[in-house]
Design an enzyme around this catalytic site. Sequence first.
Site, mmCIF file in Angstrom:
data_model
loop_
_atom_site.group_PDB
_atom_site.id
_atom_site.type_symbol
_atom_site.label_atom_id
_atom_site.label_comp_id
_atom_site.label_asym_id
_atom_site.label_seq_id
_atom_site.Cartn_x
_atom_site.Cartn_y
_atom_site.Cartn_z
ATOM 1 N N HIS A 33 0.828 -1.198 0.000
ATOM 2 C CA HIS A 33 0.000 0.000 0.000
ATOM 3 C C HIS A 33 0.868 1.257 0.000
ATOM 4 C CE1 HIS A 33 -3.278 -2.724 1.133
ATOM 5 N NE2 HIS A 33 -4.100 -1.753 0.803
ATOM 6 N N LYS B 36 -0.813 4.908 4.562
ATOM 7 C CA LYS B 36 -1.755 4.004 5.220
ATOM 8 C C LYS B 36 -1.309 3.783 6.658
ATOM 9 C CE LYS B 36 -4.018 -0.505 4.789
ATOM 10 N NZ LYS B 36 -5.356 0.078 5.075
#
Length: 278
Positions: free
Chosen positions: A167, A171
């Site tokens: 990601h 995040k």
Amino acid sequence: MTNQAPIPVIVNGAAGKMGREVIKAVAQAPDLNLVGAIDHSLEHQDKDAGELAGLSEPLEVPITNQLEPMLGYVAGDRQSPPGVIVDFTHPDSVYDNIRSAIAYGIRPVVGTTGLSPEQIQDLADFADKASTGCLIIPNFSIGMVLLQQAAIAASKYFDHVEIIELHHNQKADAPSGTAIQTAQLLGELGKTFNPALVEETEKLPGARGSIADEGIRIHSVRLPGLIAHQEVIFGAAGQIYTLRHDTSDRACYMPGVLLAIRKVLALKSLVYGLEKIL
């Protein structure tokens, strides 16, 4: 055609990347009505939600940081269907957000990850008592649901599997809710994966990832340039079977978000996972 009033929708986390996508999707859906846009960033207070999301025309919905008054306003509108709040906020605040929404009779659709199993169970009990629908969905991509179903099918034939999730570096939680859910789905099959062949020693703590359900390891990568990606890698003698899903644009989540908004009104309890409503 139907004369039914559109569903009132609040977007919480409206100034975030996912929040802006949800605003655009809701604004373009004739059966939905964006009535509120919540964000705790002072930078965006009082800005028009449509302009912030990049729409060509304003929506005349200002960004506010006042969640409770907005919930009360929507709950008090008896001329419209029950309201829905879409939450893409932060793991530290999402639990309280959901409880507040349910208390007002507003149906939460939650894409924020990071809730503990104990928190999810508590919210499920709270939703049951209130007979109020709630959807917690770690990943709104239909492609990811298909990957998970393919992983379930493959697990019948492979004893060794690991998950890698990748990601963007903003995040907040790791591993991702999607990776945890994937491991849970495989763990529910009643099979123990990755039987130990040697006694492993980690020279650096965490080098082999975290261990989730039924011995499945999850590895997390955080880098700029990524959005959201997941691999499920199966191994057996002489072969590797890899399933991978890549997100190149957050717009891919919007069909799932819109489906969840429409489906949650008919629910009387908490449901976890997009696959449960497809």
